[in-house]
Design a protein around this motif. Structure first.
Motif, short mmCIF file in Angstrom:
data_model
loop_
_atom_site.label_atom_id
_atom_site.label_comp_id
_atom_site.label_asym_id
_atom_site.label_seq_id
_atom_site.Cartn_x
_atom_site.Cartn_y
_atom_site.Cartn_z
N THR A 58 -27.95 -31.55 -4.43
CA THR A 58 -27.15 -32.45 -3.58
C THR A 58 -27.53 -32.45 -2.11
OG1 THR A 58 -25.51 -30.67 -3.28
CG2 THR A 58 -25.13 -32.24 -5.09
N GLY A 61 -29.08 -35.81 -0.56
CA GLY A 61 -28.14 -36.91 -0.41
C GLY A 61 -27.12 -36.64 0.67
N ASN A 62 -26.69 -35.39 0.78
CA ASN A 62 -25.71 -35.04 1.81
C ASN A 62 -26.26 -35.26 3.22
OD1 ASN A 62 -23.91 -34.28 -0.17
ND2 ASN A 62 -24.41 -32.10 -0.05
N THR A 357 -21.95 -41.07 -4.44
CA THR A 357 -21.82 -39.63 -4.18
C THR A 357 -20.84 -38.99 -5.16
OG1 THR A 357 -22.30 -39.95 -1.82
CG2 THR A 357 -21.20 -37.91 -2.44
N TYR A 361 -21.81 -36.06 -7.94
CA TYR A 361 -21.14 -34.76 -8.04
C TYR A 361 -20.47 -34.59 -9.40
CZ TYR A 361 -21.85 -33.14 -3.27
OH TYR A 361 -22.42 -32.65 -2.12
#
Length: 380
Positions: A58, A61-62, A357, A361
């Motif tokens: 992740t 993307g974060n 997002t 997740y």
């Protein structure tokens, strides 16, 4: 959107900027915190791979939240972008150089089984987490106390500071608070994301210390803000006026940053959320309520960042050497047409980003285990 006047548009973009900065702290903050923890929380290659794979799916993307924040400043507050990114150039260079280490370390760490090779990249991940976190906090401290720039009658900005000048007792407190806040966030994420075991226990132990440090440093910072100098506008402030900082008269007064709380009592929610969220994170760690700890660390970060923005309103970058050059929500924005166009783009794209997002997740939900790391050589 003809029903939105210039004042409302400026307020909307000021709010959106705050949302994006909070989004960056909450979404990419635990990645930075985990990177800063890596060399100290994991012993041996398997444990370090366990920690790395808690954020590997992740982190990239974060990091988009950081890009979005910079893009919002560029589009909505061009004077703020020009002065801060040029004045803090060397500091920004440190941040970008450290952030560049992260993808390189993620990609190259597993290319060799040599322990020394992997240890070097582990320290690169530490630098990529610790340095940006510290510098971001120091930058916020400089925004609160004012940056050394001036704007002449032709709207040309001149920055008169230096890299070392950014580091003062107050800004270092802000930098350490940023580190403690995101280390707490990273610890809370690891407590949720990895299996119970030695690394999990160390994450809880370090998270406890980071939560206490966050509470203490936030209280110290609040004391600085309450007793130190702030900026206040004199005369009539025109929310509909042109973006021209030289038209505003600003003076420096002790405790000026607290005036907003007397004028708008509801703003006290921000520091209460900062203290309360961090306390919730501490309680969650101590009582093994891992989800509560992560929610608390997220709320604490949101409260601390909101406290800065609300305390300073309407200022977004005051000048410490020429108060009349200070930038506010009203005198440093883009044109109304630009704000409308960018708002339409944001209203279309931001929900897509949020939905994607959430989906990502959801797909990657679950704890990372030692058995998975050992069995799957394709993991970092």
């Amino acid at each position: 959107m003809a029903f939105l006047d210039y004042e409302v548009l400026r307020l909307i973009w000021w709010t959106l900027l705050g949302v994006l900065l909070i989004g960056f702290a909450v979404m990419d903050g635990f990645d930075l915190g985990v990177g800063a923890l890596l060399p100290f929380i994991a012993r041996g290659d398997v444990e370090r791979r366990l920690v790395i794979n808690a954020i590997a799916p992740t982190w990239e993307g974060n990091q988009a939240w950081f890009i979005l924040s910079g893009g919002a400043i560029f589009a909505a507050w061009p004077l703020l972008y020009a002065i801060s990114f040029s004045g803090f150039y060397l500091a920004m260079f440190l941040v970008l150089a450290a952030l560049i280490l992260r993808p390189v370390a993620f990609k190259y760490r597993s290319k060799s089984n040599d322990p020394k090779w992997r240890a070097r990249w582990d320290w690169a991940l530490f630098i990529g987490g610790f340095v940006p976190t510290l510098v971001f906090g120091v930058a916020v401290g400089n925004v609160l106390q004012g940056a050394p720039f001036r704007i002449d009658t032709d709207l040309r900005a001149t920055y008169e500071g230096s890299l070392l000048g950014l580091f003062t007792p107050f800004t270092l407190v802000c930098g350490l608070l940023s580190v403690a806040m995101l280390v707490l966030h990273g610890s809370a994420w690891l407590a949720v994301k990895i299996e119970h075991g030695p690394v999990h226990c160390r994450a809880r132990a370090i998270g406890t210390g980071a939560a206490v440090a966050s509470l203490v440093l936030f209280a110290i910072g609040w004391g600085f803000v309450a007793s130190g100098n702030g900026y206040v506008a004199q005369g009539v402030v025109d929310p509909f006026g042109p973006s021209n900082p030289t038209r505003l008269t600003t003076v420096v007064e002790q405790g000026a940053w607290l005036r907003n709380y007397a004028r708008y009592p509801w703003m006290i929610v921000a520091p209460v959320l900062g203290f309360g969220g961090t306390a919730l994170a501490l309680a969650g760690i101590l009582f093994r309520r891992e989800a509560a700890a992560l929610v608390g660390s997220s709320l604490g970060a949101a409260g601390i960042i909101s406290t800065v923005g609300l305390s300073m309103f309407p200022y977004i970058l005051p000048s410490s050497i020429d108060a009349h050059s200070s930038l506010t929500v009203w005198n440093a924005s883009s044109s109304a047409s630009t704000l409308v166009l960018m708002l339409v783009v944001t209203l279309v794209l931001l929900p897509i980003i949020l939905v994607y997002t959430a989906w990502a997740y959801r797909v990657m939900f679950g704890r990372v285990t030692t058995a998975q790391v050992i069995a799957n050589v394709d993991l970092y």
